[in-house]
Enzyme design. Structure first.
Site, PDB file in Angstrom:
ATOM      1  N   LYS A  32       0.857  -1.199   0.000  1.00  0.00           N
ATOM      2  CA  LYS A  32       0.000   0.000   0.000  1.00  0.00           C
ATOM      3  C   LYS A  32       0.887   1.240   0.000  1.00  0.00           C
ATOM      4  O   LYS A  32       1.753   1.392   0.862  1.00  0.00           O
ATOM      5  CB  LYS A  32      -0.918   0.034   1.226  1.00  0.00           C
ATOM      6  CG  LYS A  32      -1.807   1.288   1.228  1.00  0.00           C
ATOM      7  CD  LYS A  32      -2.892   1.216   2.298  1.00  0.00           C
ATOM      8  CE  LYS A  32      -2.467   1.747   3.634  1.00  0.00           C
ATOM      9  NZ  LYS A  32      -2.416   3.222   3.720  1.00  0.00           N
ATOM     10  N   ASP A  59      -3.401   4.359  -2.089  1.00  0.00           N
ATOM     11  CA  ASP A  59      -4.371   4.842  -1.099  1.00  0.00           C
ATOM     12  C   ASP A  59      -4.364   6.371  -1.079  1.00  0.00           C
ATOM     13  O   ASP A  59      -3.762   6.986  -0.202  1.00  0.00           O
ATOM     14  CB  ASP A  59      -3.950   4.253   0.265  1.00  0.00           C
ATOM     15  CG  ASP A  59      -4.845   4.675   1.405  1.00  0.00           C
ATOM     16  OD1 ASP A  59      -5.971   5.132   1.160  1.00  0.00           O
ATOM     17  OD2 ASP A  59      -4.403   4.533   2.571  1.00  0.00           O
ATOM     18  N   LEU A  60      -5.030   6.974  -2.075  1.00  0.00           N
ATOM     19  CA  LEU A  60      -5.025   8.439  -2.164  1.00  0.00           C
ATOM     20  C   LEU A  60      -6.374   9.053  -1.798  1.00  0.00           C
ATOM     21  O   LEU A  60      -6.500  10.276  -1.726  1.00  0.00           O
ATOM     22  CB  LEU A  60      -4.613   8.896  -3.580  1.00  0.00           C
ATOM     23  CG  LEU A  60      -3.206   8.484  -4.019  1.00  0.00           C
ATOM     24  CD1 LEU A  60      -2.908   9.015  -5.426  1.00  0.00           C
ATOM     25  CD2 LEU A  60      -2.143   8.967  -3.045  1.00  0.00           C
ATOM     26  N   LYS A  61      -7.386   8.232  -1.590  1.00  0.00           N
ATOM     27  CA  LYS A  61      -8.699   8.682  -1.068  1.00  0.00           C
ATOM     28  C   LYS A  61      -9.228   9.921  -1.802  1.00  0.00           C
ATOM     29  O   LYS A  61      -9.422  10.974  -1.206  1.00  0.00           O
ATOM     30  CB  LYS A  61      -8.610   8.979   0.426  1.00  0.00           C
ATOM     31  CG  LYS A  61      -8.173   7.792   1.282  1.00  0.00           C
ATOM     32  CD  LYS A  61      -8.238   8.145   2.761  1.00  0.00           C
ATOM     33  CE  LYS A  61      -7.837   7.003   3.661  1.00  0.00           C
ATOM     34  NZ  LYS A  61      -6.410   6.684   3.638  1.00  0.00           N
ATOM     35  N   ASP A  64     -13.616  14.796  -4.932  1.00  0.00           N
ATOM     36  CA  ASP A  64     -13.706  16.081  -5.638  1.00  0.00           C
ATOM     37  C   ASP A  64     -14.940  15.998  -6.539  1.00  0.00           C
ATOM     38  O   ASP A  64     -15.709  15.038  -6.449  1.00  0.00           O
ATOM     39  CB  ASP A  64     -12.412  16.321  -6.444  1.00  0.00           C
ATOM     40  CG  ASP A  64     -12.135  17.810  -6.644  1.00  0.00           C
ATOM     41  OD1 ASP A  64     -13.092  18.572  -6.918  1.00  0.00           O
ATOM     42  OD2 ASP A  64     -10.964  18.218  -6.549  1.00  0.00           O
ATOM     43  N   THR A 119     -11.931   6.232  10.451  1.00  0.00           N
ATOM     44  CA  THR A 119     -11.983   5.750  11.838  1.00  0.00           C
ATOM     45  C   THR A 119     -11.582   6.853  12.816  1.00  0.00           C
ATOM     46  O   THR A 119     -11.813   6.734  14.014  1.00  0.00           O
ATOM     47  CB  THR A 119     -11.098   4.508  12.036  1.00  0.00           C
ATOM     48  OG1 THR A 119      -9.865   4.719  11.362  1.00  0.00           O
ATOM     49  CG2 THR A 119     -11.757   3.265  11.500  1.00  0.00           C
ATOM     50  N   ARG A 211       2.793  -1.104  10.803  1.00  0.00           N
ATOM     51  CA  ARG A 211       3.869  -1.194  11.792  1.00  0.00           C
ATOM     52  C   ARG A 211       4.172  -2.584  12.340  1.00  0.00           C
ATOM     53  O   ARG A 211       5.348  -2.869  12.613  1.00  0.00           O
ATOM     54  CB  ARG A 211       3.598  -0.182  12.923  1.00  0.00           C
ATOM     55  CG  ARG A 211       3.828   1.249  12.444  1.00  0.00           C
ATOM     56  CD  ARG A 211       3.125   2.267  13.293  1.00  0.00           C
ATOM     57  NE  ARG A 211       1.671   2.159  13.152  1.00  0.00           N
ATOM     58  CZ  ARG A 211       0.814   2.913  13.804  1.00  0.00           C
ATOM     59  NH1 ARG A 211       1.250   3.829  14.652  1.00  0.00           N
ATOM     60  NH2 ARG A 211      -0.487   2.764  13.615  1.00  0.00           N
TER      61      ARG A 211
END
Ligand code: C5P
Length: 232
Positions: A32, A59-61, A64, A119, A211
């Protein structure tokens, strides 16, 4: 694509990510790439990691107006990523435009998944700042259903929600779940966590693990442990 472990490469430079990925000499993990690395290194980082044989969740979300998202998705599709994402809050029109932009001339396209409520958003901030007054779990399920109706392939959600999402949107609707920790590991800032084995049990399709792998003393062993708990 079947069940897989996606390694969140939350690094700020190409140098760091390559020295991390160099450790993986046999199996090449699904990777990712988030905003930090993408904005630091640009599209070249996607091509370089792809050339090394990794699948990529970018994962650029995006969020627009539909036309802008459609054009941006066309660029991402040409980068040959495997999964990309957007905010379901952009509404059905934006999600449908995104799918159009992603679809290549031969009809193929990367998978497209939606972020529902982040979240980091809780009931209080959602009511106060967004003026949404329904219970947050209902809001998440509604966004999931809207994404499905728009033709998307799945959503990002907590592993705790994956079962409910499959119940309401169907088992083929993908659940991509961060918040995964080993039973004997640190939870850090993740509040609602599951082990890879529990995520498998509840039906997550992909787990996103950062992590517990990137900060492990032996990242390859930590990755292989995730794979054996989740995929095997
Ligand atoms: O290091 P850790 O395993 O917590 O990393 C999880 C990854 O998933 C990070 O890249 C984080 O930004 C992402 N993520 C998350 N929770 C969400 C959505 C994305 O942890 N709701």
């Amino acid at each position: 694509m079947g069940k897989d472990v996606i390694v969140a490469c939350d690094f700020s430079s190409g140098e760091q990510v390559f020295s991390f990925l160099d450790k993986f000499t046999s199996r090449k993990p699904f990777v990712k790439i988030g905003m930090e690395l993408f904005y630091a290194e640009g599209p070249a980082i996607v091509r370089a990691i792809k050339e090394r044989g990794h699948k990529i969740f970018l994962d650029l979300k995006l969020h627009d107006i539909p036309n802008t998202v459609k054009k941006a998705m066309k660029v991402l599709s040409n980068l040959d990523v495997d999964i990309c994402n957007l905010h379901a809050a952009g509404t059905t029109a934006m999600m449908q435009a995104a799918l159009e932009g992603l679809t290549r001339e031969d009809g193929s396209r990367p998978l497209l998944i939606a972020v529902t409520q982040l979240t980091s958003t809780d009931q209080e901030s959602m009511e106060r700042d967004l003026l949404i007054h329904e219970p947050i779990d209902q809001v998440v399920m509604h966004y999931a259903q809207t994404a499905k109706n728009a033709g998307l392939d799945g959503i990002v959600c907590s592993p705790l929600e994956a079962g409910k999402v499959h119940d309401s949107c169907g088992k083929d609707f993908l659940t991509v779940t961060p918040g995964v920790r080993f039973a004997d590991g640190e939870t850090g800032d993740q509040k609602r966590v599951m082990t890879p084995a529990q995520a498998k049990e509840i039906g997550s399709d992909y787990i996103v693990v950062g992590r517990p792998i990137t900060a492990a003393s032996d990242p390859v062993a930590a990755y292989e442990r995730c794979v054996s708990e989740f995929c095997d």
